[in-house]
Design an enzyme around this catalytic site. Sequence first.
Site, short mmCIF file in Angstrom:
data_model
loop_
_atom_site.label_atom_id
_atom_site.label_comp_id
_atom_site.label_asym_id
_atom_site.label_seq_id
_atom_site.Cartn_x
_atom_site.Cartn_y
_atom_site.Cartn_z
N GLY A 39 8.20 -22.18 59.10
CA GLY A 39 8.61 -22.61 60.95
C GLY A 39 9.34 -23.11 60.69
N ASP A 47 13.20 -25.53 43.24
CA ASP A 47 13.65 -25.20 44.02
C ASP A 47 15.16 -25.47 44.30
OD1 ASP A 47 13.61 -22.50 44.99
OD2 ASP A 47 12.58 -23.37 47.63
#
Length: 987
Positions: free
Chosen positions: A662, A774
Amino acid sequence: MVVDEKMQSFDFGKGMRGGREMASKNLRLLLFLVLFCSWIHLICSTTNPNDQAVLLALKAQWQNTPSSWGKSSDPCGLPWDGVTCDSNSRVTGLGLSGMNIKGTLQADVGGLTELTSLDLSFNQGLTGPIPSQLGNLQKLNILILAGCGFSGSIPDALSNLSELTFLALNSNNFSGNIPASLGKLSQLYWFDVSENQLTGSLPVSTDTTPGLDLLFNCNHFHFSKNQLSGNVPNKLFSSNMSLIHILFDDNQFTGSIPSTVGLVQTLEALRLDRNSFSGNVPSTLNNLTQLSELNLARNGLNGPLPNLTGMTSLGYIDLSNNSFTASAAPDWFSTLSSLTTLIIQNGPLQGTVPPNLFGLPQLEQVDMSNNAFNGTLNMSTSISPQLQLVNLEDNQIESLTTGSYKNALILIGNPACTNAPVLSTTSYCRVQQQQAYFTPTSCGGASCPSNQRLNPGSCTCAVPYNGNLIFKAPSFSDLSNSALFQSLEVDLWQTLNLSNGSVSLQNIGFDTSSGYLIVPVSFFPSNGTYFSKLDIQRIGFDLTNQTFKPPPSFGTYLFSAYPYPFPGNNVSISKGVLAGIAVGCAVLILGLVGSAIYAIQQKKRAQRATELSRPFASWIPKGSDGGGAPQLKGARWFYFDEIKKCTNSFSESNEIGSGGYGKVYKGMLPDGQVMAIKRAQQGSMQGANEFKTEIELLSRVHHKNLVGLVGFCYEQGEQMLVYEYMPNGSLRESLSGETGIHLDWKRRLQIALGSAKGLAYLHELANPPIIHRDVKSTNILLDENLVAKVADFGLSKMVADSEKGHVSTQVKGTLGYLDPEYYMTQQLTDKSDVYSFGVVMLELITSMPPIYKGKYIVREVRTAMDKNDQDYYGLRQVMDPSLRNMGRLAGFAQFLELAMRCVEESSSNRPRMNEVVKEIETISQTDGIATSTTSASSSATDFVASNTGAPRHPLYTDVSLNSKDVGYSNSFDYSGGFALSTKIEPK
Ligand SMILES: *[C@@H]1O[C@H](CO)[C@@H](O)[C@H](O)[C@H]1NC(C)=O
Ligand SMILES: *[C@@H]1O[C@H](CO)[C@@H](O)[C@H](O)[C@H]1NC(C)=O
C-alpha cells in the site's frame, strides 16, 4: 410422628358422632383442626424449648435471616439454615456467615448453652457491643465474629470459655485493651484480633493475674493493624510456647524487640514491621531455624543489619526503612538457600552487590532501592531461574554486566543510567511492571448480564461470591507464578466443594501500605445462577475457621468477603395482586412487543457504535479471554476520519512512499505532531487477529534506535499503522545521494552502531525476543539528528513461537540481504538478521546496493579484499569514492572484518548482535567518536554536502537507482505490519 398420631385419634373420635350434623359441622371442624395442629406443632417441636426460645428471640432481633427461619418454628426438626443440632435436639452450631444480617447481638445468645460453634462472620450490619453473656457458652469451641460491625470492648467474660480453641474477632471496630484474662484460654490455638482499634499494651501474667504468656497452645497471635503500644515484654515469649505466627505489624509498639522471641523455636513468621521498635535486632533471632518470613521493615531499628547466617528456612526478608549502620552486603546474602525475596529499601548497604546473591536457587525478587551500592553490577554469573525482579533504583551503580538475565531490572537513578548510556543498561532505566497472574478463561467472546460474570470453569454466567484472600506472610513474591496460583485455585475449589474451575483470581498484588499479598477471589456456584444461603455460610466458615489450607508458601491468610447479593426472596403475592398483574400484563404485553422491536433496533445500533469505538472487543479469539483488548503500551487508536483529515484525504502530495502493501502518507496532527501513516491496500490486509498481535507487539517495543509506533487505525475496512515521522528518509536514500545528506565515515559508524543497537534490543531485550527478518538499508531510517532507527520489524517473528530459538517458516526477506543458510534450511534464527546487517555494513563501505547489474556486494568485497593493503584493505576500487577521498579511515579494517564475519556462510561463525554492538563501539572509540548518540544533536544540515549530486561510484557509471532492478522500493519503507514490499518465495 407424635403429631400424626394425635391427629389421627382426634379425627376418629369426631367421626363417632351422628351423620345429620356432620356436613354443617365440617367447616368448623376443619378450622379447629388447623388451629389445633399448629398448636400441637408448637408444643411438639423437636427443638429443645430453651434453645428454641433463644433462636426465636434472635430471629426477632435480626433482619435478613434465611427464609427457612420463617417457615417453621422448629429449628432442629424442620431445620433452619445455619442451625445444627445434636441428637438431643440441642442447638450446637450457629453459622450465619455472609447472610447480610442486620441488627445487634443480644444477651439472649448466652442461652444456647450447648453451642460449640458460633460463626457470624461477614455480616457488616451486625453492630453494637458483644454481650458478656457469650461467656456463658461453656462448651463453645469456635467463636468467629470476623468482618462484622461490632464495637465496644472485648468482654472479660470470654475468659470463661475454657473450651475455646478458635477466636476470630478481627476486622471489627473493637476498642479498649486486650483483656489479660484471655490468658486463661488454655486451649486456644487461633487468636485473631487484627484490624480493630485496640489500644494499650500486651498483658502478661503476674503472680495473681493471667496474661497472654500463658497461652502455651496458641499457634497464632494475629494482632496486626491496631493501636497497641508500649514495650513487648520479654515475659511474653518462652520456650514453652508453640507459636507459628507472630503478626504484630502496623501497631505502635516501642522499645526493643524482646530477645525472648528467639526462644519460640516453632516460629515460622515474625512480622514486627510498621511499629516504632528501636535498638539492635537481638541476635537470638538466629535460633529461629523454622522461620520463613521475617519482616522488620519501617521501625527505628539501629545497630548493624542483623546477622541471619544459618536461618536456612528464611524465604521472605524485609528490613526496609530502619536506621541500620552503613555496611557492605552481609555474607548471608549469598548463603540463605531458601531465600525468595530480599527487600531492604532505604537500607544501609554500600559497596558492590554480591553477584552470588542472584544465584540463590529460589530467588524471585530483590528490592534494594535507595541504598548506596556502587561499582559494577555483575549479573553475568549464574542467575536463579526464578528471578523475576531486581530493583536497585537510586543507588550509585556505575555500570552493568549482564548475562542471560532477561527479566525486570530497574536501575533508574543510578549513574549507569545518566552516564553515557550503553545498550546493556538503557532498557533498565525505566519503570518496569511485573505481570501478575490472573485466572484465564476460555469462553470465547461470551458475555454476561451486568450483575453476573463468567465462571471460568463452566463458561456459564452466574453471580459470584467475591472477597479478598489476604496473605500476611507469603514466603514468595513472584506474582507471575502461574503454577503457584493455580494450585491455590485447585485447593480452593476442592476444599470448598465447588466444581472444577469455579474460582477466579484477578488483580493480584502486594498492598504497599501493609505489605500484604491481596488476592481478590470470586467463587462461582456449581449449578444455577446464585449460591444458596447454605453455600455462602459454608464457604464463609471454611475460610474464616481455616478449614481451607492454602499451599504452604502462601502462609497464613485472612478472608474478607463482600456481601453476597442474594436474589429477592420472601416475595409473597396475594391473589388480588395476582389479578392486578394479570390485567396489567395483558396491557403491558401489547406495549412490550412494540417496544421490544424498537429495543432490538436500538441495541443493534448501540452494538455498532460499540464496535466502532472498541474495535478489538469483537476480536476476542476463541480459547482466550482478557486477550481481547490489545495490551497497548503508549500506542493509541486513531479514527479513520482523524487520519483522513490530517493527510488531506490521502492526497498525492502527502504520499511519501509506496510498495506492494500500500502507500505511506505523511500527516500532521492538530497538535503539530508529524506522523508517517502506512495504509494497507486491499489484498495486503492481515486478519484481524494478526493485525492485533502486530500492534501489541509493536507497541511493546521501545528503543531510541527503533522507529516508534504512535498508533493504529482499524475502522471502515482499513488497516493503518501510524509511526513517528523520520524527516531524513532511509539510509539507502542517503547512500545513493538522493537526500543530499553527506555521510562521512564517523556518521556511517554512528548509523551502524545505532541500527545495531536497535537490532540487539530486538534480539536480546524485547520480550518476547524478535527476529527482524528484513534488515536492509531502506529499513534503516534517519531522524532529524541523523540518529538511525530500524523500521519494519512488524513482520518479525517472535522467538517465543519456536522451541529451540529458531523459527521454521516460509522464507521471507529481500533479495541481496537474505541469509543463505536460512534460505536453504528455512530455519530462521537471529543470526539471519546478523547476515543482513553485515550486508548493510558493506553498503556503508561501498554505498552500492547489495545486488546491482548482476553483481553481489558480498562476493565483490570478498574477492577484492587484500590484507596487505594497509590503507583500504584492497577495497580501493570497491569502496565509496567519497570515503576514499577523506584520507585514512580510523577503524576501517576492523569494521570490514566485522562485516565479513556477519556475512559468514555458516550462522555459527557469525557474531551475535550484541557482540556487533560492542565491536562497533570499540571501533568508534578508536576513532574518537563518542558512542553516545547525544553527540548527534547537531542539525542534519551540518552533514549536507555542498554538492548534492549523487556520489560517483567506480563500479557503476550509471548510478540512477531503479527500484525494479534492485528489488526494493527506494522510498520510505515503514512496512511494519504488512506484506513485504519484496517477497521471495522459495521455489
Ligand atoms: C554471623 O554469624 C555467623 C554464625 O553465627 C558467624 O560465623 C559470622 O562470623 C557472623 N558474621 C558477622 C559479620 O558477625
Ligand atoms: C459436595 O458437593 C456434593 C455435590 O454437590 C455433595 O453431595 C457433598 O455432600 C458436598 N460435600 C460437602 C462436604 O459439602
